[in-house]
Design a protein around this motif. Sequence first.
Motif, PDB file in Angstrom:
ATOM      1  N   UNK A  62       0.858  -1.188   0.000  1.00 47.37           N
ATOM      2  CA  UNK A  62       0.000   0.000   0.000  1.00 47.37           C
ATOM      3  C   UNK A  62       0.893   1.237   0.000  1.00 47.37           C
ATOM      4  N   UNK A  63       0.703   2.117  -0.960  1.00 44.32           N
ATOM      5  CA  UNK A  63       1.472   3.362  -1.016  1.00 44.32           C
ATOM      6  C   UNK A  63       0.592   4.486  -0.485  1.00 44.32           C
ATOM      7  N   UNK A  64       0.854   4.942   0.719  1.00 42.81           N
ATOM      8  CA  UNK A  64       0.021   5.968   1.318  1.00 42.81           C
ATOM      9  C   UNK A  64       0.206   7.318   0.665  1.00 42.81           C
ATOM     10  N   UNK A  65      -0.903   7.906   0.216  1.00 42.91           N
ATOM     11  CA  UNK A  65      -0.881   9.242  -0.375  1.00 42.91           C
ATOM     12  C   UNK A  65      -1.406  10.289   0.599  1.00 42.91           C
ATOM     13  N   UNK A  66      -2.434   9.912   1.345  1.00 44.70           N
ATOM     14  CA  UNK A  66      -2.955  10.747   2.430  1.00 44.70           C
ATOM     15  C   UNK A  66      -3.189   9.826   3.626  1.00 44.70           C
ATOM     16  N   UNK A  67      -3.776  10.364   4.671  1.00 44.83           N
ATOM     17  CA  UNK A  67      -4.036   9.551   5.866  1.00 44.83           C
ATOM     18  C   UNK A  67      -4.993   8.403   5.558  1.00 44.83           C
ATOM     19  N   UNK A  68      -5.934   8.614   4.637  1.00 45.72           N
ATOM     20  CA  UNK A  68      -6.945   7.600   4.359  1.00 45.72           C
ATOM     21  C   UNK A  68      -6.856   6.985   2.964  1.00 45.72           C
ATOM     22  N   UNK A  69      -6.176   7.649   2.048  1.00 45.12           N
ATOM     23  CA  UNK A  69      -6.166   7.199   0.657  1.00 45.12           C
ATOM     24  C   UNK A  69      -4.802   6.637   0.278  1.00 45.12           C
ATOM     25  N   UNK A  70      -4.813   5.524  -0.471  1.00 46.46           N
ATOM     26  CA  UNK A  70      -3.560   4.901  -0.899  1.00 46.46           C
ATOM     27  C   UNK A  70      -3.759   4.208  -2.242  1.00 46.46           C
ATOM     28  N   UNK A  71      -2.637   3.864  -2.869  1.00 42.82           N
ATOM     29  CA  UNK A  71      -2.630   3.033  -4.065  1.00 42.82           C
ATOM     30  C   UNK A  71      -2.044   1.676  -3.673  1.00 42.82           C
ATOM     31  N   UNK A  72      -2.768   0.631  -4.014  1.00 39.79           N
ATOM     32  CA  UNK A  72      -2.377  -0.714  -3.604  1.00 39.79           C
ATOM     33  C   UNK A  72      -2.034  -1.547  -4.831  1.00 39.79           C
ATOM     34  N   UNK A  73      -0.884  -2.211  -4.802  1.00 39.50           N
ATOM     35  CA  UNK A  73      -0.502  -3.116  -5.877  1.00 39.50           C
ATOM     36  C   UNK A  73      -0.042  -4.438  -5.289  1.00 39.50           C
ATOM     37  N   UNK A  74      -0.064  -5.460  -6.105  1.00 37.84           N
ATOM     38  CA  UNK A  74       0.142  -6.814  -5.584  1.00 37.84           C
ATOM     39  C   UNK A  74       0.716  -7.715  -6.663  1.00 37.84           C
ATOM     40  N   UNK A  75       1.421  -8.730  -6.249  1.00 36.28           N
ATOM     41  CA  UNK A  75       1.834  -9.824  -7.120  1.00 36.28           C
ATOM     42  C   UNK A  75       1.191 -11.077  -6.541  1.00 36.28           C
ATOM     43  N   UNK A  76       0.279 -11.705  -7.296  1.00 45.34           N
ATOM     44  CA  UNK A  76      -0.468 -12.828  -6.749  1.00 45.34           C
ATOM     45  C   UNK A  76      -0.445 -14.047  -7.671  1.00 45.34           C
ATOM     46  N   UNK A  77      -0.727 -15.179  -7.059  1.00 46.64           N
ATOM     47  CA  UNK A  77      -0.920 -16.432  -7.772  1.00 46.64           C
ATOM     48  C   UNK A  77      -2.346 -16.900  -7.487  1.00 46.64           C
ATOM     49  N   UNK A  78      -3.037 -17.350  -8.520  1.00 44.94           N
ATOM     50  CA  UNK A  78      -4.407 -17.825  -8.339  1.00 44.94           C
ATOM     51  C   UNK A  78      -4.654 -19.047  -9.207  1.00 44.94           C
ATOM     52  N   UNK A  79      -5.317 -20.029  -8.635  1.00 41.05           N
ATOM     53  CA  UNK A  79      -5.751 -21.197  -9.403  1.00 41.05           C
ATOM     54  C   UNK A  79      -7.243 -21.025  -9.702  1.00 41.05           C
ATOM     55  N   UNK A  80      -7.568 -21.074 -10.980  1.00 44.19           N
ATOM     56  CA  UNK A  80      -8.952 -20.885 -11.405  1.00 44.19           C
ATOM     57  C   UNK A  80      -9.365 -22.036 -12.302  1.00 44.19           C
ATOM     58  N   UNK A  81     -10.639 -22.042 -12.648  1.00 47.34           N
ATOM     59  CA  UNK A  81     -11.125 -23.083 -13.540  1.00 47.34           C
ATOM     60  C   UNK A  81     -12.577 -23.404 -13.278  1.00 47.34           C
TER      61      UNK A  81
END
Length: 279
Positions: A62-81
């Motif tokens: 989470x990259x905090x921009x203000x006290x309440x607002x942020x930009x969130x990025x992630x690297x994930x693995x998911x199994x679907x089907x």
Amino acid sequence: MKHFNKLIVLALVLLTTGSFAQETKWGIRLGVGLPNLKSTDDNIYSKDYKTVAGFDGGIYLDYGLTENFSIKTELYYARKGGERNGMQPIPPAQLDPQLSALTGGVPIYANFDNRAVFDYIGIPVLAKYEWNLGDKWGVYANAGLYVEFILSPKQETSGSSQLYYDEAGNMPVQIVANPQDPPENWVLVDLPAQDLTATTDIDSDLADMDFGAMFGAGVSYKVCETGEIIFDMRGSYGFIPLQNDTDTYGTVHMGSFTFSLGYAYTFKRKSKKAEPVTE
């Protein structure tokens, strides 16, 4: 897979830029996803797939921009089907060449179990707003876009069945019992049950990437000054059709709903103290 290296580079760039935020949260989440193969038409090959739960987890910042607002990025693995059991069609291209010739290249039905398994690596970029509920609790909502890439998709089938020309199973595929006799004396009998157990690589049949929208909400609970437990819920919907050959297999989009538990650690950037001015 040809875009996989680009994905990893992008992930590293996004994850390392968190050091420039005023307040950065690093976290990990582990959960379960409930994927949904959503068909936009009534194609015989893509309808009636049911959800198959799979692992969904990753690391995020989470990259905090203000006290309440942020930009969130992630690297994930998911199994679907998804899975489809019971009477269903077999594409002519997946039949043994002799069987395909026997049936004239038309769709053939059989009663068997069919499970499609897809592994994905992905990156979402989400705008997040969090409300503090006292000293310990918080709730948040986030939404944004994601990109993900498929890894070694497989189709697993099992069971044995007679083959039929119709979904109701009233018209079995037949063969000639006495082909040595003149054609007018031929006797037709039902084709014996076929073993349909197989694991098939379907990588060339599917789009190698997806791009879509993601939205969700969650609850956080502080366990110490810098640590918090997270309960996260999110939904996603892919814009790119799953199948490459949409004329044959119809238009199918991958969606998912995920529940996760996680832990986040907050890095607070130290502010520099003002040094006294000396003359």
